[in-house]
Design a protein around this motif. Structure first.
Motif, mmCIF file in Angstrom:
data_model
loop_
_atom_site.group_PDB
_atom_site.id
_atom_site.type_symbol
_atom_site.label_atom_id
_atom_site.label_comp_id
_atom_site.label_asym_id
_atom_site.label_seq_id
_atom_site.Cartn_x
_atom_site.Cartn_y
_atom_site.Cartn_z
ATOM 1 N N HIS A 21 0.601 -1.281 0.186
ATOM 2 C CA HIS A 21 -0.240 -0.431 -0.056
ATOM 3 C C HIS A 21 0.921 1.179 -0.149
ATOM 4 C CE1 HIS A 21 -3.987 -1.923 0.287
ATOM 5 N NE2 HIS A 21 -2.972 -3.169 0.859
ATOM 6 N N PHE A 24 1.837 1.874 -3.493
ATOM 7 C CA PHE A 24 0.458 2.192 -4.566
ATOM 8 C C PHE A 24 0.504 3.413 -4.139
ATOM 9 C CE2 PHE A 24 -3.744 3.304 -4.674
ATOM 10 C CZ PHE A 24 -3.978 2.774 -6.248
ATOM 11 N N ASP A 27 3.348 5.341 -5.553
ATOM 12 C CA ASP A 27 3.626 5.441 -7.162
ATOM 13 C C ASP A 27 2.190 6.596 -7.466
ATOM 14 O OD1 ASP A 27 5.549 3.853 -7.331
ATOM 15 O OD2 ASP A 27 4.317 2.107 -7.798
ATOM 16 N N SER A 28 0.925 6.773 -6.806
ATOM 17 C CA SER A 28 -0.099 7.205 -7.475
ATOM 18 C C SER A 28 -0.531 8.945 -6.843
ATOM 19 C CB SER A 28 -1.403 6.314 -6.791
ATOM 20 O OG SER A 28 -1.447 6.244 -5.513
#
Length: 58
Positions: A21, A24, A27-28
């Motif tokens: 998580h 993620f 990266d986002s």
């Protein structure tokens, strides 16, 4: 300020959820924290309540 998420359970030594998580989110471009919180069986509800009181996202 970042949103607080977590995995509460027992045992958690094997979990890769915080790493997955966290990657993620990075990266986002999301601002969040995701932690593994080990809770004793007889203290599960109290642990969840404490996490919520500390600002966790439901």
């Amino acid at each position: 300020m970042s949103d607080k998420y977590g995995l509460i359970g027992n045992p958690l030594s094997h979990t890769k959820s915080p790493m997955i998580h966290g990657t993620f989110a990075s990266d986002s471009k999301q601002y969040l924290t995701y932690t593994a919180i080990e809770a004793e069986t007889d203290a599960f509800v109290a642990t969840v309540d404490q996490f919520r009181a500390a600002g966790a996202v439901d």
